[in-house]
Scaffold this motif. Sequence first.
Motif, short mmCIF file in Angstrom:
data_model
loop_
_atom_site.label_atom_id
_atom_site.label_comp_id
_atom_site.label_asym_id
_atom_site.label_seq_id
_atom_site.Cartn_x
_atom_site.Cartn_y
_atom_site.Cartn_z
N VAL A 76 0.86 -1.15 0.01
CA VAL A 76 0.10 -0.03 -0.02
C VAL A 76 0.90 1.15 0.03
CG1 VAL A 76 -1.73 1.27 1.24
CG2 VAL A 76 -1.71 -1.31 1.26
N VAL A 77 0.60 2.08 -0.77
CA VAL A 77 1.49 3.36 -1.05
C VAL A 77 0.46 4.45 -0.45
CG1 VAL A 77 2.57 4.95 -2.72
CG2 VAL A 77 2.72 2.69 -3.14
N HIS A 78 1.31 5.23 0.49
CA HIS A 78 0.63 6.47 1.09
C HIS A 78 1.23 7.65 0.61
CE1 HIS A 78 -1.08 4.22 4.98
NE2 HIS A 78 -1.70 3.95 3.84
N LEU A 79 0.66 8.36 -0.12
CA LEU A 79 1.12 9.67 -0.59
C LEU A 79 1.14 10.74 0.08
CD1 LEU A 79 -0.04 9.31 -4.61
CD2 LEU A 79 2.22 8.56 -3.35
N ALA A 80 2.19 11.54 0.19
CA ALA A 80 1.86 12.74 1.43
C ALA A 80 0.95 13.75 0.57
CB ALA A 80 3.44 13.33 1.64
N GLY A 81 0.11 14.52 1.50
CA GLY A 81 -0.87 15.31 1.05
C GLY A 81 -0.34 16.68 0.32
N ASN A 82 1.12 16.91 0.78
CA ASN A 82 1.55 18.24 0.09
C ASN A 82 1.94 17.99 -1.36
OD1 ASN A 82 3.80 16.64 0.63
ND2 ASN A 82 5.13 18.31 1.35
N LEU A 83 1.99 16.70 -1.84
CA LEU A 83 2.38 16.42 -3.31
C LEU A 83 1.52 17.26 -4.30
CD1 LEU A 83 3.39 12.52 -3.40
CD2 LEU A 83 4.63 14.57 -3.16
N LYS A 84 2.10 17.91 -5.34
CA LYS A 84 1.57 18.38 -6.44
C LYS A 84 0.77 17.63 -7.08
CE LYS A 84 4.62 22.50 -6.19
NZ LYS A 84 5.47 23.30 -7.23
N ARG A 85 0.08 18.10 -8.12
CA ARG A 85 -0.71 16.92 -9.05
C ARG A 85 0.08 16.29 -9.67
NH1 ARG A 85 -5.61 18.25 -13.31
NH2 ARG A 85 -5.98 16.25 -14.06
N ASP A 86 1.17 16.66 -10.41
CA ASP A 86 1.86 16.03 -11.36
C ASP A 86 2.87 15.06 -10.69
OD1 ASP A 86 3.42 18.26 -10.34
OD2 ASP A 86 4.43 18.49 -12.26
N GLU A 87 3.45 15.47 -9.68
CA GLU A 87 4.09 14.56 -8.70
C GLU A 87 3.44 13.49 -8.10
OE1 GLU A 87 6.58 18.25 -6.71
OE2 GLU A 87 5.04 17.32 -5.45
N ARG A 88 2.04 13.73 -7.59
CA ARG A 88 1.40 12.73 -7.36
C ARG A 88 0.91 11.66 -8.33
NH1 ARG A 88 -2.49 15.71 -5.52
NH2 ARG A 88 -3.53 15.57 -7.27
N GLU A 89 0.78 12.11 -9.44
CA GLU A 89 0.45 11.19 -10.83
C GLU A 89 1.65 10.35 -11.05
OE1 GLU A 89 -1.16 14.01 -13.73
OE2 GLU A 89 -3.13 13.70 -12.71
N ALA A 90 2.94 10.91 -10.88
CA ALA A 90 3.98 10.23 -11.33
C ALA A 90 4.24 9.13 -10.21
CB ALA A 90 5.44 11.26 -11.29
N ALA A 91 4.30 9.26 -9.05
CA ALA A 91 4.27 8.21 -8.15
C ALA A 91 3.33 7.36 -8.14
CB ALA A 91 4.12 8.91 -6.72
N GLU A 92 2.16 7.69 -8.59
CA GLU A 92 0.83 6.89 -8.48
C GLU A 92 0.94 5.93 -9.78
OE1 GLU A 92 -3.98 6.97 -9.54
OE2 GLU A 92 -2.98 8.66 -8.69
N ALA A 93 1.34 6.55 -10.87
CA ALA A 93 1.70 5.71 -12.29
C ALA A 93 2.62 4.68 -11.97
CB ALA A 93 2.12 6.63 -13.21
N ALA A 94 3.99 5.00 -11.09
CA ALA A 94 4.79 3.91 -10.85
C ALA A 94 4.28 2.90 -10.08
CB ALA A 94 5.94 4.71 -10.29
N ALA A 95 3.47 3.35 -9.40
CA ALA A 95 2.86 2.01 -8.26
C ALA A 95 1.83 1.10 -9.12
CB ALA A 95 2.26 2.60 -7.10
N ARG A 96 1.22 1.68 -9.92
CA ARG A 96 0.22 1.14 -10.80
C ARG A 96 0.98 0.14 -11.76
NH1 ARG A 96 -5.03 2.87 -12.13
NH2 ARG A 96 -5.76 4.56 -10.76
N ALA A 97 1.98 0.41 -12.16
CA ALA A 97 2.87 -0.15 -13.19
C ALA A 97 3.79 -1.26 -12.60
CB ALA A 97 3.76 0.71 -14.09
N TYR A 98 4.04 -1.08 -11.27
CA TYR A 98 4.83 -2.15 -10.64
C TYR A 98 4.17 -3.43 -10.60
CZ TYR A 98 7.88 -4.20 -7.14
OH TYR A 98 8.78 -4.85 -6.49
N ARG A 99 5.28 -4.38 -10.89
CA ARG A 99 4.45 -5.85 -10.92
C ARG A 99 5.15 -6.56 -9.78
NH1 ARG A 99 1.22 -3.54 -12.99
NH2 ARG A 99 0.26 -3.60 -15.00
N PRO A 100 4.59 -6.82 -8.69
CA PRO A 100 5.29 -7.55 -7.54
C PRO A 100 5.11 -9.05 -7.96
CG PRO A 100 2.89 -6.88 -6.83
CD PRO A 100 3.24 -6.06 -8.49
#
Length: 235
Positions: A76-100
């Motif tokens: 589970v990835v917890h993104l800090a609330g102060n991230l900007k939209r593009d920063e949040r989307e970059a981290a989210e995209a990396a999590a979605r693309a990760y294949r555990p």
Amino acid sequence: SLIIGIGTAEKHDPASRTRKRDQAFATCVSSKGVFGFSSVSPTVDTEEELTRSLSNATSAALAKAESLNLQFDSLVVHLAGNLKRDEREAAEAAARAYRPTQTPLVCVLSISDRADMFAISNDNEFGMPARGTCIRVAHSQFLLFTEGIEDLRSAARRTPCSVQVRLRHVPDGVDPLSLIAQVYDLSQVNFRGFNGASKPVSLLYSETIARALKHADLASALAKHPELNERMWFL
């Protein structure tokens, strides 16, 4: 679950009053509160470099979390609330693309302790909801009281703490309330001193690391002493 906290820190030039450099960082803790590791990326100078750094930090943290000798059934990835939209989307995209390799489940939440939302309860004279109260504000947004009427005495001179949780990515079949319950549990393993608020440690550690990085360039020091990444140096 293993919880990965992702955030950023920025440094300012006091002379020009402009932002100079940014750093991405990650922390790992189990849903039972067991600390795993932290990592800090080198400083960067542009927004493009920061979003790339956040993406890399997220992927690297997820891979390292899987390598820990801990039993878990989801990441589970917890993104800090102060991230900007593009920063949040970059981290989210990396999590979605990760294949555990150990589990098919990767979830992404945003957690913020902004005080622009509150609730009033009719169950007591103070109007304060009980600790652990969870209110669904929108389809994917929740208000969670990590403190409540039980904490009025310890929370003197301030409003008991609540956090806003937004579901960013939850695979089919995952109960979203179980993810909210993890956030609450992590707020209760937070050792509070000096009348501190009960925030989930994934958010608290992010804020603590961000404050430390504003005043010192720690990435090079941590690179020379990697054993510190497995210690809670930021506390």
